[in-house]
Design an enzyme around this catalytic site. Structure first.
Site, short mmCIF file in Angstrom:
data_model
loop_
_atom_site.label_atom_id
_atom_site.label_comp_id
_atom_site.label_asym_id
_atom_site.label_seq_id
_atom_site.Cartn_x
_atom_site.Cartn_y
_atom_site.Cartn_z
N ASP A 42 0.86 -1.19 0.00
CA ASP A 42 0.00 0.00 0.00
C ASP A 42 0.90 1.24 0.00
O ASP A 42 1.47 1.59 1.03
CB ASP A 42 -0.92 0.00 1.23
CG ASP A 42 -2.00 -1.08 1.16
OD1 ASP A 42 -1.78 -2.10 0.45
OD2 ASP A 42 -3.05 -0.92 1.80
N LYS B 238 -10.16 0.36 -2.75
CA LYS B 238 -10.11 0.13 -1.30
C LYS B 238 -10.39 1.41 -0.53
O LYS B 238 -9.54 2.29 -0.45
CB LYS B 238 -8.73 -0.42 -0.90
CG LYS B 238 -8.58 -0.63 0.61
CD LYS B 238 -7.24 -1.25 0.97
CE LYS B 238 -7.03 -1.28 2.49
NZ LYS B 238 -5.70 -1.77 2.87
N LYS C 120 -6.76 3.34 -3.63
CA LYS C 120 -7.18 3.33 -2.23
C LYS C 120 -7.38 4.76 -1.78
O LYS C 120 -6.61 5.64 -2.15
CB LYS C 120 -6.09 2.62 -1.41
CG LYS C 120 -6.29 2.61 0.09
CD LYS C 120 -5.23 1.76 0.80
CE LYS C 120 -5.23 1.98 2.31
NZ LYS C 120 -4.16 1.23 2.99
#
Lengths: 484, 322
Positions: free
Chosen positions: B154, B258, B222
């Protein structure tokens, strides 16, 4: 099983305590009508909900006389502040009973509960709150010095927003000091009759609000009654014409809110995803049973394919079915008669060569239903581009330049509303300025507010409802007629 | 490089991103509110709750994280509700890069692809959460996590460069980080690109950043680090889902989304599932295409799940702390 097959989430009808038969509400009391009774049915199931009375000419006489007495003896003499208190009380009672009214409206009309719960009933309360505030401020409405009420108002309302149209009519009339005789539509009398209960609960003086049910002849007897000072009608242009003829030369003031064939204009610089939502809001809100529905999509030719593709994808997610299910997006068509009209005009669209596409949805076995439908490549001369369909049917036309968009948008005998989709503020203002429509929405569609006047150009009617202008429709500053 | 058409230059990238259709904030928020208003009951709710658990990246990203805390998190990931062994496992645990070996050790044989029922390990990298470090440091941070065995990285974008209009720089950094996700055997750790939407502030900016991240090779976009408010919101997630839907329409390729941070209740999370299903399509409701980044959400979902099974509410003491 698919996640998207949401389990049923029906709103319970246990909150409703309906009577099996309803009479007329005259002079603060229930009385039987002299005309033949008729059933009101749920358009989703075709089952009878209750038996309704019909008012004949004698009943109309009694109701108008009761309204006249109430006007002369109490309501016109009452200080505005006190009238306001009654209206605030009605607004609060409507809020308290909001769920009950929402269920009744969806049951009787066929509209999805999420619309009656989140749009219709909250707006009804808002309308009463708004006009309650005006009741003691009439001198400051900018209409002239010491405006006076007109007297008895005859009000005839349609079936598409039964209680909301009642609020649009009754709230300003009472705030201004008039008394009313109101006739709800034949297919949707239920919430008006429940409203009569609210009037009793609020302890409104008898005769200030009278509710007469019945068909077209009841409405005709009411608007033609010589004891009426004001006629307010919302409905079809054809009936509006008859009313205009009937009251011509009688001295009655008239407000007519009639049909529409609104253009929803999508420019190539529009926020596309939100424009698609706006197209859906514009034509599929309340099954398209909306006089200001965005029934003509004018889309700039260079984005036509993309907009139509996205629109179809979006329409495929619309859920048609039980109006009382909280996830229903498209409810039932209000009546067999209306369904027949939608079918006939859609067939005409196909015959005239437009490309028809309907969202894939399962149509229930009983009740009146019409799948959300679009017609692409519609020509300006086509019937489905000219006539009001009053159903979930969208006609798609293209344009190349802003000038052409404006010309096509205005090329209609109607002029109630329009929508403009563009990210450029200057363009929105320039186009809005040249549209002949009573309401122009920018990057939105079908949004209502009691402070905003609503009404049309040309065959869409005359007069304004809502806001300060709507108040003016129930007041005069001219010389007193005497008597009252 | 996945830019459609033109050669990739700072100018062509700018023209492309700034030529994207605008976002009408009022309309977007209205649509999100209507999706959140869906009423998901009985069997649909049961299914939704299990789906939420399966799509959760159970997260701990604190300076105070210890091996004990991470092992405890992994235990929760594997057995969310000890009293009900039929409860599904979460998709992944999300930790700082140095905690990856601890997480892997604790997972043992349960480590695997969440699409096949395993639990994977995600590591934040690239000077998370601020992203304020040189590219060399960001790449070293990424390589370290990948070498430690992280399945998913991430990363954060350089919001400073993005807001200053240096789109090319942001693009190059994502490309470089993607390259640093390559393992010894030539496979790649999955790359989630954190936009930190709370700092981008406008919906137009978020749409541009989403496209930028996808064009540069991100496998997931995300919303947030969870360290900046507002973190994930439904309108922002809806907007990002519209971008991956449009990308799929253009290229046939599916990119994941996400939302992370701020999703605390099962009811909120169900609104997200509805939004995914009605925007990108139901197909997105699987671990390689949609995740919730959350820590406290899981317990509320477990409480709701217990309520649905037993017919009554228990209390916070009937679910484990972590």
């Amino acid at each position: 099983m698919s996640f998207l097959e949401y389990a049923p989430a029906p709103e319970s009808t246990a909150i409703l305590h309906l009577r099996d038969e309803y009479g007329l509400f005259i002079d603060g009391a229930w009385t039987e009508g002299r005309g033949a009774t008729f059933p009101t049915i749920s358009p989703a199931t075709e089952k009878r909900i209750a038996t309704i009375s019909s008012a004949d000419a004698t009943d109309v006489d009694r109701a108008v006389a009761a309204a006249r007495r109430a006007y002369e003896k109490t309501w016109s003499r009452m200080p505005g502040g006190d009238r306001g208190k009654y209206l605030f009380r009605i607004a609060r009672l409507l809020q308290e009973r909001a769920r009950e009214f929402a269920v009744a409206e969806s049951l009787d009309n066929g509209k999805p509960i999420k619309e009656s719960r989140d749009v219709d009933i909250p707006l009804v309360a808002a309308w009463f709150f708004y006009y309650a505030g005006w009741a003691d401020k009439l001198d400051y409405a900018g209409l002239g010095a010491a405006p006076r009420a007109l007297g008895v108002a005859a009000q005839v309302i349609p079936w598409n927003f039964p209680l909301l149209m009642l609020a649009w009519k009754i709230a300003p009339a009472l705030a201004a000091g008039n008394t009313v005789v109101l006739k709800p539509a034949e297919t949707t009398p239920l919430t008006a009759l429940l409203f009569a209960e609210v009037v009793q609960q609020a302890d409104l003086p008898p005769g200030v609000v009278n509710i007469l049910t019945g068909a077209g002849d009841t409405g005709q007897a009411l608007v033609e009654h010589p004891g009426v000072d004001k006629v307010a009608f919302t409905g079809s242009t054809a009936v509006g014409r008859q009313i205009a003829r009937a009251v011509a030369g009688t001295g009655k003031k008239v407000t007519l809110e009639l049909g529409g064939k609104a253009a929803n204009i999508v420019f190539d610089d529009a926020p596309i995803d939100e424009a698609v939502e706006g197209i859906v809001d514009g034509i599929f809100f309340n099954q398209g049973h909306v006089c200001c529905a965005g029934s003509r999509l004018l889309v700039q030719e260079n984005v036509h394919d993309e907009v139509v593709e996205r629109l179809k994808t979006r329409m495929a997610t619309l859920r048609l079915g039980d109006p009382l299910d909280k996830n229903t997006d498209i409810g039932a068509i209000n009546s067999a008669e209306q369904l027949e009209r939608i079918r006939a005009l859609s067939a005409a669209g196909e015959e005239e060569g437009a490309e028809r596409w309907s969202a894939p949805c399962v149509i229930p076995d009983t009740g009146f239903w019409f799948a959300p439908t679009i017609f692409d490549n519609v020509s300006t001369s086509s019937r489905i581009a000219r006539e009001e369909i009053f159903g979930p049917v969208l006609s798609i036309l293209t344009f190349r330049t802003p000038g052409e968009a404006i010309a096509k948008a205005n090329n209609t005998p109607y002029g109630l509303s329009a929508g403009i989709w563009s990210d450029k503020g200057a363009k929105i203002l320039a186009v809005a300025d040249r549209l002949r429509a009573g309401v122009v929405w920018a990057n939105a569609f079908n949004r209502f507010d009691p402070a905003s006047p609503f009404g049309g150009y040309k065959e869409s009617g005359y007069g304004r409802e809502g806001g300060r202008h709507g108040l003016g429709a129930y007041l005069t500053t001219g010389p007193s007629k005497g008597g009252a | 490089m996945r830019l459609i058409g033109a050669d990739l230059t700072e100018k062509s990238l700018r023209l492309h991103l700034e030529g994207l259709p605008g976002v009408d904030a009022v309309g977007l928020e209205r649509r999100a509110a209507s999706l959140a208003g869906r009423s998901i009951k009985t069997t649909s709710k049961a299914r939704a709750l299990d789906t939420i658990i399966r799509l959760t990246d159970l997260t701990t990203l604190e300076g105070a994280d210890t091996p004990g805390k991470v092992r405890s998190l992994v235990a929760k990931a594997l057995t969310p509700d000890p009293a009900r062994p039929d409860t599904p496992r979460v998709a992944a645990v999300c930790v700082y890069g140095d905690m990856v070996p601890t997480a892997l050790g604790a997972l043992g044989s349960a480590h695997g692809d969440p699409d096949d029922g395993g639990v994977s390990v995600a590591a934040v990298a690239t000077a998370f959460p601020s992203g304020r470090a040189s590219l060399a440091v960001k790449l070293a941070d990424t390589r370290d996590a990948v070498e430690n065995g992280a399945d998913e990285i991430d990363m954060v974008i350089d919001r400073g460069a993005f807001l200053a209009g240096r789109y090319g720089e942001v693009f190059e950094q994502i490309v470089a980080v993607k390259d640093a996700c390559r393992r010894g055997d030539g496979t790649f750790a999955s790359l989630k690109v954190i936009l930190e939407t709370g700092e981008l502030a406008t919906y137009d900016g978020i749409r541009r950043a989403s496209w930028l991240a996808i064009l540069a090779g991100g496998d997931f976009i995300k919303t947030s680090t969870g360290k900046v408010g507002p973190a994930a919101t439904l309108p922002v997630t809806l907007l990002m889902l519209e971008v991956v839907r449009d990308w799929h329409r253009l290229t046939g390729e599916r990119i994941g989304v996400k939302p992370a941070g701020g999703i605390r209740s099962a009811k909120q999370a169900i609104g997200y599932l509805v939004t995914v299903a009605e925007t990108a399509g139901e197909r997105w409701l699987q671990p390689h295409l949609f995740r919730f980044g959350a820590s406290s959400l899981l317990n509320d979902v477990l409480l709701q799940r217990q309520r649905l099974l037993t017919g009554h509410y228990s209390g916070p003491d009937y679910v484990t702390m972590d």
